[in-house]
Structures are given as structure tokens and as C-alpha cells.
Design an enzyme around this catalytic site. Structure first.
Site, PDB file in Angstrom:
ATOM      1  N   TYR A  98       0.848  -1.200   0.000  1.00 13.81           N
ATOM      2  CA  TYR A  98       0.000   0.000   0.000  1.00 13.81           C
ATOM      3  C   TYR A  98       0.887   1.257   0.000  1.00 13.81           C
ATOM      4  O   TYR A  98       1.851   1.333   0.778  1.00 13.81           O
ATOM      5  CB  TYR A  98      -0.903  -0.036   1.236  1.00 13.81           C
ATOM      6  CG  TYR A  98      -1.730   1.199   1.414  1.00 13.81           C
ATOM      7  CD1 TYR A  98      -2.810   1.458   0.572  1.00 13.81           C
ATOM      8  CD2 TYR A  98      -1.437   2.131   2.406  1.00 13.81           C
ATOM      9  CE1 TYR A  98      -3.566   2.604   0.725  1.00 13.81           C
ATOM     10  CE2 TYR A  98      -2.193   3.273   2.565  1.00 13.81           C
ATOM     11  CZ  TYR A  98      -3.254   3.503   1.720  1.00 13.81           C
ATOM     12  OH  TYR A  98      -4.000   4.645   1.874  1.00 13.81           O
ATOM     13  N   LYS A 196     -11.797   0.062   4.801  1.00 14.64           N
ATOM     14  CA  LYS A 196     -12.111  -0.584   3.530  1.00 14.64           C
ATOM     15  C   LYS A 196     -13.266  -1.575   3.700  1.00 14.64           C
ATOM     16  O   LYS A 196     -14.345  -1.173   4.085  1.00 14.64           O
ATOM     17  CB  LYS A 196     -10.839  -1.213   2.948  1.00 14.64           C
ATOM     18  CG  LYS A 196      -9.600  -0.293   3.033  1.00 14.64           C
ATOM     19  CD  LYS A 196      -9.711   0.967   2.216  1.00 14.64           C
ATOM     20  CE  LYS A 196      -8.626   2.003   2.512  1.00 14.64           C
ATOM     21  NZ  LYS A 196      -7.254   1.527   2.480  1.00 14.64           N
TER      22      LYS A 196
HETATM   23  C1  LIG Z   1      -6.021   1.907   2.972  1.00 15.60           C
HETATM   24  C2  LIG Z   1      -4.994   0.914   3.277  1.00 15.60           C
HETATM   25  C3  LIG Z   1      -4.100   1.094   4.339  1.00 15.60           C
HETATM   26  C4  LIG Z   1      -4.095   2.353   5.188  1.00 15.60           C
HETATM   27  O1  LIG Z   1      -5.251   2.466   5.945  1.00 15.60           O
HETATM   28  P1  LIG Z   1      -5.893   3.871   6.410  1.00 15.60           P
HETATM   29  O2  LIG Z   1      -7.119   3.436   7.123  1.00 15.60           O
HETATM   30  O3  LIG Z   1      -6.149   4.671   5.177  1.00 15.60           O
HETATM   31  O4  LIG Z   1      -4.885   4.527   7.291  1.00 15.60           O
HETATM   32  C5  LIG Z   1      -3.188   0.096   4.595  1.00 15.60           C
HETATM   33  N1  LIG Z   1      -3.131  -1.025   3.837  1.00 15.60           N
HETATM   34  C6  LIG Z   1      -3.959  -1.222   2.802  1.00 15.60           C
HETATM   35  C7  LIG Z   1      -3.847  -2.476   2.004  1.00 15.60           C
HETATM   36  C8  LIG Z   1      -4.915  -0.270   2.485  1.00 15.60           C
HETATM   37  O5  LIG Z   1      -5.734  -0.478   1.442  1.00 15.60           O
END
Ligand SMILES: *Cc1c(COP(=O)(O)O)cnc(C)c1O
Length: 382
Positions: A98, A196
């Protein structure tokens, strides 16, 4: 009990005071004490809050974990876990991680004297152990990766990491515990952006980590309180509500994604499709073994950077936005959006890459919208 049942009930007994079926939002910072040191298990909401406890209990259960900790964001969870590492020690990390995690590692921790080795999923698959040394404290993995949907054999990576005494952390945001449970495959810590799929409705930012190791759990609990990256009670409640429908949402995300990946792989204006559910995907067999299904994320190569940029602006149902995992379908160009922070890295993502977060709308509507947008671009090349 089965996953679906635990998602709705674990940690969520009816409120003992009122019988409320749904866990209340305990919007309080502090708790009255009967006497010095005599309380009902809560003294200050950075240390603990009943709504957060419900979420931590539920998500730990879904990840087959004894211990769960909720955070203010996925990166809040990540930076807290990074406090298990000291300057001079090494983190070995998959390179299409990420973008925000890459930015944190390369621009926050590396300048402070932490060491990082970034490896491709292929290098990890061919012999992770060759890249590990006695300074390696953590092997940081995602599978499937973001945005190229590479698949890593988690059990094999864990065996290699454990041979040098390193911990394996798996960011399970893309798969969710409904499709993949890294702790069952040998990982030591599983981490999530609950922003997510777990939240699932694009209305909250949150993070989560879980482990079965009591020593790691105790240290993370201390770090959670001491560093302070905790979610508020309303944010914890939103994720808790989202998780109740995780199983049904994931089934639809997967079904829709399979149909869309099949459509894209037949389309002349698409150079290549990255989806672990396609039989010709290099990680298909590993994914089939360690995942229950192939998830809702797809990437593909358009004919050119320009075609990619025009395409993401052309779709109507697919909305142009960062993030993923919500009920609505999103489209984006990682090179200038979610993965801009890897632009100068040797593994920068291709500029003609398009990433899809497949929602749970009608799959036919989603295909028709992509078909129309692709046709518009082919009809008027500039
Ligand atoms: C979005 C995401 C993150 C970071 O998370 P946040 O809630 O935006 O801080 C880390 N890993 C993956 C795979 C992500 O999609």
C-alpha cells in the site's frame, strides 16, 4: 459458530443496563470510580471504551485471534506495530505494498535509521530466506498486493521468517478475514485498514491488529495506550455495524469481480488483467489454496497512460476516487493517485494501470458502464 454468526454476535451481547440489541456508542472520555483503583474495567477512553472493546472482540474472533486492538486508521495500526522494531533493525517488505505504508517506511522510519529491504512478490516466492538476516525483525506482507494483485504464499513466507526469528505481519485489508485468515497460515500479526471492506460503506477511517501471541498482544496494548492512535466510539460503532454484513457483501464483491475480470480479459482495448481469480494469473493456485474466494479488487493495463486517465474520467457508475472496499464501485489510476508516493521507486506502478474496487451494484450495470467508457476512448483516440 460460523463466521456469519460471529460477525453479528461476538462481543455484542445485548446491553446489560437496558437490553438494547445493538451495542451502544459509549460517547464518554472517562468513568466514575467507586474508590481509588476500584472501577468496572474502564478508567479512561484512550485505554479502553466498551464500544471499542465490542469491536476488538468481534474482529479478533473473525481473524481466529485471541487478542484484537482497534486503531484510528490502518496507518495508525501500522505505526504502532512499527514500534516493535528498533532503529538498526530491518523490515523486509513486499514492494507493491500500500502506497501509504511505503511512504511511512521510506520517508518516516528509514531516515531514523530503521533498515528496509523491499522485495517483489516473485523474489519472496523464489526464496525469501535468502534475503533475511539476524537483524530482520519483521517480514511485512500483503496478499493479494495493492495494486498489482500479486499473491504470496503466506505459510511458506512464515516458515522462512520464523527460521531467522522474525515476525510475520500480514496486511489483510484486501482479502478480509472472510476470505483469508493469515494467523491460521502462520502469521504472527494481522493488520487491517477497517476503512475498507470491514467498514464497507466508505464512511469511516479505522484500523485493527490481531495476534495469538500473548507477549506481542501485551506490548501492542501498551503501545496502543501509550502512542494514542485509538478510534473514537462512534467510529468503532460504524465498523462494528459494517462487519455484520461482511460475509454477504464479500460474496457479492467476489461474484461481481469474477464477471468483470472475465469481461475485461476478452476486451481488445485492455492489455492485461490482474485478478487472482483468472486461471492464468501467476498466483491463482496459491490464492485458491489460501483464500476462500478471490476478492473484489481488479487492476488492468489500458493501452496507454492517456487512455487510462481518460477512461477513469469517462465511467458513470464507477466513481473516480481513492480508497476501496465500499459497497459502491470505484475506479482510479494508481500512478498519480493512491501510489504517487512510489513514483520514484524502482517498482513504481505502470502509468497505464487502472485499479477497480468492484462494488455490489448490479454486475451487468458495472460491465455496461465499463464497456461504454472503453468504446468511447477507442472511438476517439486523441
Ligand atoms: C487503505 C490501506 C491502508 C491504510 O489504511 P488507512 O485506514 O487509510 O490509514 C493500509 N493497507 C492497505 C492495504 C490499504 O488499502
Amino acid at each position: 459458530m460460523d463466521f456469519e454468526t460471529r460477525a453479528i454476535h461476538d462481543g455484542q451481547e445485548p446491553d446489560p443496563a437496558t437490553g438494547a440489541v445493538i451495542t451502544p456508542i459509549y460517547q464518554t472520555s472517562t468513568y466514575v470510580q467507586e474508590g481509588v483503583g476500584k472501577n468496572k474495567g474502564y478508567d479512561y477512553s484512550r485505554s479502553g471504551n466498551p464500544t471499542r472493546t465490542a469491536l476488538e472482540t468481534c474482529l479478533a474472533s473473525l481473524e481466529s485471534a485471541d487478542h484484537g486492538l482497534a486503531f484510528s486508521s490502518g496507518l495508525g495500526a501500522t505505526t504502532t506495530i512499527m514500534h516493535l522494531v528498533s532503529p538498526g533493525e530491518r523490515v523486509v517488505c513486499v514492494n507493491d505494498v500500500y502506497g501509504g505504508v511505503y511512504r511511512m517506511f521510506s520517508q518516516v522510519y528509514e531516515p531514523k535509521g530503521y533498515e528496509f529491504t523491499f522485495l517483489s512478490a516473485q523474489e519472496i516466492g523464489e526464496g525469501l530466506v535468502d534475503h533475511l538476516d539476524s537483524k530482520t525483525r519483521i517480514v511485512w506482507l500483503e496478499s493479494p498486493t495493492n495494486p498489482l494483485l500479486n499473491v504470496i504464499d503466506i505459510a511458506a513466507a512464515a516458515e522462512a521468517a520464523h527460521s531467522v526469528g522474525a515476525l510475520v505481519v500480514v496486511d489483510n485489508t484486501f482479502a478480509t478475514p472472510y476470505l483469508q485468515r493469515p494467523l491460521e497460515l502462520g502469521a504472527d500479526i494481522v493488520v487491517h485498514s477497517t476503512t475498507k471492506y470491514l467498514g464497507g460503506h466508505s464512511d469511516v477511517i479505522g484500523g485493527f491488529a490481531a495476534t495469538n501471541d500473548p507477549t506481542i498482544a501485551e506490548r501492542l496494548r501498551f503501545l496502543q495506550k501509550s502512542l494514542g492512535a485509538v478510534p473514537g466510539p462512534f467510529d468503532a460503532w460504524l465498523v462494528l455495524r459494517g462487519v455484520k454484513t461482511l460475509a454477504v457483501r464479500m460474496r457479492q464483491h467476489c461474484e461481481n469481480a469474477q464477471q468483470i475480470a472475465a469481461f475485461l480479459s476478452e476486451h481488445d482495448a485492455v492489455e492485461r488483467v490482474f485478478y487472482p481469480g483468472l486461471p492464468d494469473h501467476p498466483g491463482h493456485h496459491i490464492a485458491a489454496r489460501q483464500m476462500a474466494d478471490f476478492g473484489g479488487m481488479i487492476s488492468f493495463l489500458a493501452a496507454s497512460e492517456e487512455a487510462a486517465i481518460r477512461l477513469v474520467a469517462e465511467t458513470k457508475v464507477w466513481q473516480l476516487a481513492e480508497s476501496l472496499g465500499g459497497v459502491e464501485s470505484l475506479i482510479e489510476q494508481p500512478a498519480q493517485m493512491t501510489h504517487a508516493s512510489t513514483a520514484n521507486a524502482p517498482f513504481a506502478v505502470p502509468p497505464n494501470l487502472v485499479r477497480l474496487s468492484v462494488g455490489i451494484e448490479s454486475a451487468d450495470d458495472l460491465v455496461a458502464d465499463l464497456e461504454h467508457a472503453l468504446a468511447t476512448i477507442v472511438a476517439s483516440p486523441s
